[in-house]
Motif scaffolding. Structure first.
Motif, mmCIF file in Angstrom:
data_model
loop_
_atom_site.group_PDB
_atom_site.id
_atom_site.type_symbol
_atom_site.label_atom_id
_atom_site.label_comp_id
_atom_site.label_asym_id
_atom_site.label_seq_id
_atom_site.Cartn_x
_atom_site.Cartn_y
_atom_site.Cartn_z
ATOM 1 N N UNK A 244 0.826 -1.193 0.000
ATOM 2 C CA UNK A 244 0.000 0.000 0.000
ATOM 3 C C UNK A 244 0.868 1.254 0.000
ATOM 4 N N UNK A 245 0.235 2.402 0.012
ATOM 5 C CA UNK A 245 0.973 3.669 0.050
ATOM 6 C C UNK A 245 1.502 3.892 1.464
ATOM 7 N N UNK A 246 2.721 4.408 1.540
ATOM 8 C CA UNK A 246 3.338 4.598 2.855
ATOM 9 C C UNK A 246 2.869 5.901 3.486
ATOM 10 N N UNK A 247 2.514 5.811 4.748
ATOM 11 C CA UNK A 247 2.141 6.980 5.542
ATOM 12 C C UNK A 247 3.342 7.359 6.399
ATOM 13 N N UNK A 257 -5.856 -6.273 -4.000
ATOM 14 C CA UNK A 257 -5.795 -5.606 -5.307
ATOM 15 C C UNK A 257 -6.763 -4.424 -5.411
ATOM 16 N N UNK A 258 -7.993 -4.640 -4.961
ATOM 17 C CA UNK A 258 -9.001 -3.583 -5.060
ATOM 18 C C UNK A 258 -8.567 -2.360 -4.247
ATOM 19 N N UNK A 259 -8.109 -2.605 -3.030
ATOM 20 C CA UNK A 259 -7.692 -1.501 -2.164
ATOM 21 C C UNK A 259 -6.493 -0.769 -2.751
ATOM 22 N N UNK A 260 -5.574 -1.517 -3.374
ATOM 23 C CA UNK A 260 -4.400 -0.886 -3.985
ATOM 24 C C UNK A 260 -4.820 0.115 -5.066
ATOM 25 N N UNK A 261 -5.718 -0.303 -5.924
ATOM 26 C CA UNK A 261 -6.189 0.593 -6.994
ATOM 27 C C UNK A 261 -6.910 1.791 -6.387
ATOM 28 N N UNK A 262 -7.774 1.535 -5.425
ATOM 29 C CA UNK A 262 -8.579 2.597 -4.821
ATOM 30 C C UNK A 262 -7.713 3.653 -4.140
ATOM 31 N N UNK A 263 -6.761 3.236 -3.310
ATOM 32 C CA UNK A 263 -5.981 4.226 -2.554
ATOM 33 C C UNK A 263 -5.055 5.027 -3.462
ATOM 34 N N UNK A 264 -4.569 4.401 -4.539
ATOM 35 C CA UNK A 264 -3.699 5.134 -5.458
ATOM 36 C C UNK A 264 -4.495 6.121 -6.304
ATOM 37 N N UNK A 265 -5.687 5.741 -6.716
ATOM 38 C CA UNK A 265 -6.533 6.688 -7.447
ATOM 39 C C UNK A 265 -6.963 7.834 -6.537
ATOM 40 N N UNK A 267 -5.288 8.948 -4.001
ATOM 41 C CA UNK A 267 -4.101 9.782 -3.804
ATOM 42 C C UNK A 267 -3.928 10.741 -4.977
ATOM 43 N N UNK A 268 -4.155 10.236 -6.181
ATOM 44 C CA UNK A 268 -4.024 11.099 -7.360
ATOM 45 C C UNK A 268 -5.098 12.189 -7.363
ATOM 46 N N UNK A 269 -6.334 11.807 -7.063
ATOM 47 C CA UNK A 269 -7.434 12.782 -7.040
ATOM 48 C C UNK A 269 -7.160 13.874 -6.011
#
Length: 303
Positions: A244-247, A257-265, A267-269
């Motif tokens: 996942x993304x590092x805090x 997989x689903x969470x990976x896509x969601x948190x990265x999108x 983050x971009x938004x």
């Protein structure tokens, strides 16, 4: 051949003269074509050829950029890397150390060579082999068996599949010519569509990573993410774990997989400026209204 390469390397080429510029363009093209012939016979000589090519194209970059197809070298090296990585996977399945050290040395050299070519945006464009290599890097390697020597293990981790190598390759890809190539996904019957849909979740990972680099045309890249998501729905249900993304101040956690896509999108938004957010809204609404969007894609949009 070594003597010829030495002479070429030392020769002073005056590119202000059209005749000598034409010779230089022909010479660089021929040097690239030597790869397929030389690499099965003499890897050191192959390295010499590429060294001369890099020196010539770096020295005369401004004159060559409009005369020489610089993507040709990228494609040749990327294709070779895909083949070498496929051999490595086969070696792991055979459970035998049959020249893994030599193979890894080739892969490390070719990766460094490819990254060195990335100093100019003209080195990537319509590059299907480079796209295949990026997907291989997204895929990663299986767990290394215990019989792999520690020195080889460290080389694989630090020089082949490291974060810095992947980041360098993604920076090469985050250029306008390559983004235009990816967006031909929306062009009927274009070959890039088949490449991306053949490995939909790896393609989705790649496009999300490129989106985070904000290379331009982000609305179309976001739309491409959702198209790939609709095709990769079954992959998101697999119990695969990704980083996942590092805090800040916390260790990286593994996510599905689903969470990976969601948190990265997300983050971009969150990094979008207010004037560009309307662009994101249009893509989200159009995706919800699109009858071809899968239920999983609509759930992602809602989240």
């Amino acid at each position: 051949m070594a003597l010829f390469l030495g002479l070429v390397e030392e020769k002073k080429i005056r590119t202000v003269l059209e005749d000598e510029l034409d010779i230089l363009v022909s010479l660089c093209s021929e040097l690239v074509s030597f790869h397929q012939v030389l690499i099965p016979l003499d890897f050191k000589l192959t390295c010499m050829v590429w060294r001369v090519y890099v020196k010539l194209t770096s020295t005369h970059k401004t004159r060559l950029v409009d005369r020489l197809d610089l993507t040709q070298a990228t494609e040749v090296i990327s294709s070779e890397l895909c083949g070498q990585l496929a051999k490595f996977r086969q070696m792991l399945e055979n459970s035998k150390d049959e020249g893994i050290g030599k193979l890894m040395a080739k892969v490390v050299y070719l990766l460094k060579l490819l990254i060195s070519l990335g100093s100019t945006t003209a080195c990537v464009g319509e590059c299907p082999s480079f796209l295949s290599l990026l997907l291989e890097m997204m895929r990663g390697l299986p767990s290394l068996p215990p019989w792999i020597p520690e020195a080889h293990r460290q080389k694989i981790v630090n020089e082949v599949m490291s974060v810095s190598v992947k980041h360098s390759l993604l920076n090469m890809a985050a250029t306008q010519p390559f983004i235009d190539f990816l967006l031909h996904f929306f062009t009927p019957s274009h070959s890039v569509k088949q490449l991306l849909l053949a490995k939909p979740f790896l393609s989705l990972q790649l496009v999300v990573q490129l989106l985070l680099l904000q290379p331009g045309q982000e609305d179309q890249l976001l739309l491409l993410c959702f198209h790939l998501l609709s095709s990769a729905g079954f992959c998101l249900e697999q119990r695969q774990s990704l980083e996942g993304r590092q805090i800040m101040g916390k260790s990286i956690t593994m996510v599905d997989n689903y969470t990976w896509v969601l948190i990265n999108l997300c983050s971009w938004v969150s990094s979008m400026s207010p004037d560009k957010f309307s662009m994101v809204e249009k893509v989200l609404i159009s995706t919800l209204l699109n009858p071809s969007s899968s239920p999983l894609t609509c759930m992602m949009v809602s989240d």
